[in-house]
Design a protein around this motif. Structure first.
Motif, PDB file in Angstrom:
ATOM      1  N   CYS A   4       0.822  -1.220   0.000  1.00  0.00           N
ATOM      2  CA  CYS A   4       0.000   0.000   0.000  1.00  0.00           C
ATOM      3  C   CYS A   4       0.851   1.263   0.000  1.00  0.00           C
ATOM      4  O   CYS A   4       0.339   2.366   0.187  1.00  0.00           O
ATOM      5  CB  CYS A   4      -0.955   0.006   1.194  1.00  0.00           C
ATOM      6  N   PHE A   5       2.181   1.108  -0.211  1.00  0.00           N
ATOM      7  CA  PHE A   5       3.083   2.255  -0.129  1.00  0.00           C
ATOM      8  C   PHE A   5       3.658   2.565  -1.500  1.00  0.00           C
ATOM      9  O   PHE A   5       4.161   1.670  -2.196  1.00  0.00           O
ATOM     10  CB  PHE A   5       4.207   1.966   0.870  1.00  0.00           C
ATOM     11  N   SER A   6       3.614   3.822  -1.885  1.00  0.00           N
ATOM     12  CA  SER A   6       4.004   4.214  -3.241  1.00  0.00           C
ATOM     13  C   SER A   6       5.501   4.083  -3.492  1.00  0.00           C
ATOM     14  O   SER A   6       5.926   3.923  -4.637  1.00  0.00           O
ATOM     15  CB  SER A   6       3.568   5.666  -3.503  1.00  0.00           C
ATOM     16  N   ASN A   7       6.326   4.163  -2.461  1.00  0.00           N
ATOM     17  CA  ASN A   7       7.785   4.149  -2.631  1.00  0.00           C
ATOM     18  C   ASN A   7       8.368   2.847  -2.092  1.00  0.00           C
ATOM     19  O   ASN A   7       9.367   2.838  -1.366  1.00  0.00           O
ATOM     20  CB  ASN A   7       8.402   5.359  -1.915  1.00  0.00           C
ATOM     21  N   ALA A   8       7.732   1.722  -2.454  1.00  0.00           N
ATOM     22  CA  ALA A   8       8.100   0.420  -1.909  1.00  0.00           C
ATOM     23  C   ALA A   8       9.538   0.028  -2.240  1.00  0.00           C
ATOM     24  O   ALA A   8      10.240  -0.555  -1.414  1.00  0.00           O
ATOM     25  CB  ALA A   8       7.138  -0.643  -2.431  1.00  0.00           C
ATOM     26  N   GLY A   9       9.995   0.354  -3.449  1.00  0.00           N
ATOM     27  CA  GLY A   9      11.353  -0.016  -3.853  1.00  0.00           C
ATOM     28  C   GLY A   9      12.397   0.633  -2.976  1.00  0.00           C
ATOM     29  O   GLY A   9      13.342  -0.029  -2.521  1.00  0.00           O
ATOM     30  N   LYS A  10      12.243   1.924  -2.724  1.00  0.00           N
ATOM     31  CA  LYS A  10      13.217   2.627  -1.886  1.00  0.00           C
ATOM     32  C   LYS A  10      13.147   2.135  -0.449  1.00  0.00           C
ATOM     33  O   LYS A  10      14.181   1.999   0.222  1.00  0.00           O
ATOM     34  CB  LYS A  10      12.955   4.132  -1.935  1.00  0.00           C
ATOM     35  N   LEU A  11      11.944   1.833   0.029  1.00  0.00           N
ATOM     36  CA  LEU A  11      11.794   1.332   1.397  1.00  0.00           C
ATOM     37  C   LEU A  11      12.503  -0.010   1.546  1.00  0.00           C
ATOM     38  O   LEU A  11      13.162  -0.270   2.550  1.00  0.00           O
ATOM     39  CB  LEU A  11      10.310   1.188   1.744  1.00  0.00           C
ATOM     40  N   SER A  12      12.402  -0.861   0.549  1.00  0.00           N
ATOM     41  CA  SER A  12      13.007  -2.179   0.604  1.00  0.00           C
ATOM     42  C   SER A  12      14.528  -2.117   0.616  1.00  0.00           C
ATOM     43  O   SER A  12      15.190  -2.900   1.299  1.00  0.00           O
ATOM     44  CB  SER A  12      12.535  -3.014  -0.589  1.00  0.00           C
ATOM     45  N   SER A  13      15.096  -1.150  -0.118  1.00  0.00           N
ATOM     46  CA  SER A  13      16.552  -1.097  -0.283  1.00  0.00           C
ATOM     47  C   SER A  13      17.256  -0.177   0.699  1.00  0.00           C
ATOM     48  O   SER A  13      18.479  -0.242   0.839  1.00  0.00           O
ATOM     49  CB  SER A  13      16.889  -0.647  -1.710  1.00  0.00           C
ATOM     50  N   CYS A  14      16.533   0.677   1.383  1.00  0.00           N
ATOM     51  CA  CYS A  14      17.180   1.658   2.263  1.00  0.00           C
ATOM     52  C   CYS A  14      17.702   0.996   3.540  1.00  0.00           C
ATOM     53  O   CYS A  14      17.205  -0.055   3.957  1.00  0.00           O
ATOM     54  CB  CYS A  14      16.224   2.796   2.601  1.00  0.00           C
ATOM     55  N   PRO A  15      18.701   1.597   4.171  1.00  0.00           N
ATOM     56  CA  PRO A  15      19.244   1.026   5.415  1.00  0.00           C
ATOM     57  C   PRO A  15      18.230   1.117   6.557  1.00  0.00           C
ATOM     58  O   PRO A  15      17.305   1.928   6.521  1.00  0.00           O
ATOM     59  CB  PRO A  15      20.464   1.912   5.702  1.00  0.00           C
ATOM     60  N   SER A  16      18.433   0.311   7.573  1.00  0.00           N
ATOM     61  CA  SER A  16      17.580   0.352   8.758  1.00  0.00           C
ATOM     62  C   SER A  16      17.704   1.699   9.454  1.00  0.00           C
ATOM     63  O   SER A  16      18.795   2.265   9.562  1.00  0.00           O
ATOM     64  CB  SER A  16      17.976  -0.756   9.733  1.00  0.00           C
ATOM     65  N   GLY A  17      16.578   2.234   9.874  1.00  0.00           N
ATOM     66  CA  GLY A  17      16.566   3.516  10.570  1.00  0.00           C
ATOM     67  C   GLY A  17      16.368   4.704   9.665  1.00  0.00           C
ATOM     68  O   GLY A  17      16.253   5.836  10.151  1.00  0.00           O
ATOM     69  N   MET A  18      16.287   4.497   8.344  1.00  0.00           N
ATOM     70  CA  MET A  18      16.120   5.608   7.404  1.00  0.00           C
ATOM     71  C   MET A  18      14.633   5.899   7.195  1.00  0.00           C
ATOM     72  O   MET A  18      13.800   4.995   7.169  1.00  0.00           O
ATOM     73  CB  MET A  18      16.784   5.303   6.068  1.00  0.00           C
ATOM     74  N   ALA A  19      14.300   7.174   7.027  1.00  0.00           N
ATOM     75  CA  ALA A  19      12.931   7.589   6.742  1.00  0.00           C
ATOM     76  C   ALA A  19      12.742   7.735   5.235  1.00  0.00           C
ATOM     77  O   ALA A  19      13.618   8.247   4.527  1.00  0.00           O
ATOM     78  CB  ALA A  19      12.622   8.908   7.438  1.00  0.00           C
ATOM     79  N   VAL A  20      11.595   7.274   4.748  1.00  0.00           N
ATOM     80  CA  VAL A  20      11.272   7.332   3.321  1.00  0.00           C
ATOM     81  C   VAL A  20       9.936   8.045   3.146  1.00  0.00           C
ATOM     82  O   VAL A  20       8.962   7.735   3.842  1.00  0.00           O
ATOM     83  CB  VAL A  20      11.183   5.907   2.716  1.00  0.00           C
ATOM     84  N   HIS A  21       9.907   8.992   2.193  1.00  0.00           N
ATOM     85  CA  HIS A  21       8.681   9.737   1.904  1.00  0.00           C
ATOM     86  C   HIS A  21       7.866   9.010   0.832  1.00  0.00           C
ATOM     87  O   HIS A  21       8.413   8.369  -0.074  1.00  0.00           O
ATOM     88  CB  HIS A  21       9.028  11.149   1.408  1.00  0.00           C
ATOM     89  N   GLY A  22       6.553   9.076   0.968  1.00  0.00           N
ATOM     90  CA  GLY A  22       5.707   8.465  -0.059  1.00  0.00           C
ATOM     91  C   GLY A  22       4.237   8.671   0.243  1.00  0.00           C
ATOM     92  O   GLY A  22       3.860   9.526   1.064  1.00  0.00           O
ATOM     93  N   PHE A  23       3.399   7.877  -0.429  1.00  0.00           N
ATOM     94  CA  PHE A  23       1.948   8.000  -0.269  1.00  0.00           C
ATOM     95  C   PHE A  23       1.346   6.634   0.062  1.00  0.00           C
ATOM     96  O   PHE A  23       1.824   5.593  -0.402  1.00  0.00           O
ATOM     97  CB  PHE A  23       1.307   8.523  -1.558  1.00  0.00           C
ATOM     98  N   LEU A  24       0.289   6.657   0.872  1.00  0.00           N
ATOM     99  CA  LEU A  24      -0.502   5.456   1.114  1.00  0.00           C
ATOM    100  C   LEU A  24      -1.538   5.338   0.009  1.00  0.00           C
ATOM    101  O   LEU A  24      -2.215   6.332  -0.327  1.00  0.00           O
ATOM    102  CB  LEU A  24      -1.202   5.526   2.474  1.00  0.00           C
ATOM    103  N   ASN A  25      -1.655   4.147  -0.549  1.00  0.00           N
ATOM    104  CA  ASN A  25      -2.615   3.921  -1.631  1.00  0.00           C
ATOM    105  C   ASN A  25      -3.678   2.921  -1.186  1.00  0.00           C
ATOM    106  O   ASN A  25      -3.364   1.883  -0.601  1.00  0.00           O
ATOM    107  CB  ASN A  25      -1.894   3.386  -2.879  1.00  0.00           C
ATOM    108  N   LYS A  26      -4.922   3.254  -1.488  1.00  0.00           N
ATOM    109  CA  LYS A  26      -6.041   2.377  -1.149  1.00  0.00           C
ATOM    110  C   LYS A  26      -6.973   2.292  -2.354  1.00  0.00           C
ATOM    111  O   LYS A  26      -7.495   3.304  -2.817  1.00  0.00           O
ATOM    112  CB  LYS A  26      -6.803   2.910   0.073  1.00  0.00           C
TER     113      LYS A  26
END
Length: 437
Positions: free
Chosen positions: A39-61
């Protein structure tokens, strides 16, 4: 524990369920990052980013944007619970909170039970039971002292001291068991009862137990009641302590016909302060009811400040050990003892200090001793202390009996930290937590 399954991904609203600028959702459990990514628009960056990092995006429903969010990712072994997790910061609209909660449940997340995140942190070794207990104590703290004490325990001060004591007892027990195993071989020296070491350990435990009463007072707070005859200055003192005009002050007798209460902090001590109806015999029907309520409060008060011009006291309070006589109008009459002036505020700081010192004795003020405020902690430490005292009293008993004493003491300490515990203890502790913690 029933309902606290570790194999189900959970979510919880960590902020209150009300309109706010930001709402914070906690999500934790195996596979939760992949599930949330649906449900997250920036799933690729969230998956690859290091632990503890914040990622901006949108919730999709249902193909539409629900909200703009910031998401913090925690890989397994990191974060609060020790599991993989995400924290989602949404806007604090109740519509968004409800919609996102429903969306998470369609993705197979279960709403967390009270304390379930902290329970998982305990189960996955992120904290021991002492630290988990300190989390709830910190959240429910009512004053600066109790909050500081809980934070100290949360960061491991009590756990470290208990660990030192356990290691010392383990060393003693190990040397004893080696002797029991090999004494007949005559290859080791005779085992000598470590009298001074056991006395030192027992004294340290006793000092920790001694902090319980005062710690509970600072955690739960106390009730202080202002009492005295009509026109004694109770309402004036009440206003002076609060530094605001809460109670009506008048030369007319019987102005206060019911009690007034306020919560304040005195030197970090949470206090519920009561201004009450003046005590006298001849009064109208309404005032008599106020006096009846006052007397009921006096029976329950932790401390009574009795205001008196001449030092005399209501006969029903004579002999009570929780009554302090206070003299009003110190700007007009100087007297020995506690006094104050509501006009000049003379004596108010000393009166507040007297209230705080009444509940905290000198022996409770040792900064080198880690305080406890949990009945469970006190009970396990008392069992440990009792066992060690029995060992000292029977120091000439057979060595296999001494080994039993030391094992029992270590068992009590293991229950204390949660290495050995029961579901009943865990359920009693974690069920007190708020949702999202």
């Amino acid at each position: 524990m029933e309902g606290y399954e570790l194999d189900v991904p959970i979510y919880g609203l960590a902020t209150g369920y009300h309109k706010s600028a930001i709402a914070l959702f906690r999500i934790s459990g195996k596979g939760c990052i992949e599930l949330f990514s649906k449900c997250f628009s920036n799933a690729g960056k969230l998956s690859s980013c290091p632990s503890g990092m914040a990622v901006h995006g949108f919730l999709n429903k249902n193909g539409k944007r629900l909200d703009e969010v910031m998401v913090i990712k925690y890989s397994g072994g990191h974060g609060y619970t020790g599991e993989e997790a995400v924290e989602v910061m949404t806007h604090g609209s109740l519509v968004i909170i409800r919609s996102f909660s429903a969306l998470l449940e369609t993705l197979s997340f279960r709403q967390a039970l009270p304390g379930e995140f902290t329970y998982r942190a305990f189960m996955y070794g992120k904290m021991d039971l002492l630290e988990a207990e300190a989390v709830e104590e910190l959240i429910s703290s009512r004053g600066e002292v109790s909050a500081s004490s809980a934070l100290s325990r949360l960061t491991g001060s009590l756990s470290s001291e208990i660990s030192r004591i356990k290691n010392e007892l383990l060393d003693i027990l190990s040397s004893l068991e080696v002797y029991l195993d090999y004494a007949e071989d005559e290859i080791i020296d005779e085992w000598v009862y470590p009298d001074e070491e056991i006395k030192d350990i027992a004294e340290r435990i006793e000092r920790i137990i001694g902090t319980y009463k005062t710690s509970r007072i600072y955690q739960d707070g106390v009730t202080v009641v202002l009492a005295g005859p009509t026109n004694a200055g109770k309402s004036s003192l009440f206003n002076a302590i609060l530094k605001e005009e809460r109670a009506i002050v008048s030369d007319e007798e019987g102005t206060t016909r019911d009690y007034i209460e306020a919560d304040i902090s005195i030197n970090g001590l949470p206090v519920r302060l009561f201004d009450t109806a003046g005590l006298r015999e001849s009064a109208g029907t309404i005032e008599k009811e106020g006096i009846r309520r006052t007397r009921a409060l006096l029976d329950e008060a932790d401390l009574i400040l009795y205001l008196s011009d001449d030092g005399t006291m209501d006969e029903r309070l004579e002999g009570k050990d929780n009554v302090i006589v206070v003299y009003p109008k110190s700007d007009l009459h100087k007297r020995e003892g506690l006094s104050f002036s509501s006009l000049t505020n003379e004596g108010i700081p000393e009166l507040l200090a007297a209230i705080a010192s009444y509940f905290k004795s000198e022996e409770d003020m040792d900064d080198d001793v880690v305080p406890i405020s949990s009945e469970r902690e006190k009970g396990d430490l008392e069992r440990t202390l009792s066992t060690l005292r029995s060992s000292l009293e029977n120091s000439d008993s057979p060595l296999d009996i001494q080994a039993i004493y030391f094992r029992d003491a270590l068992s009590s300490l293991s229950r204390l930290t949660g290495e050995v515990t029961s579901d009943d203890v865990l359920e009693n502790l974690f069920s007190k937590f708020c949702l999202g913690k």
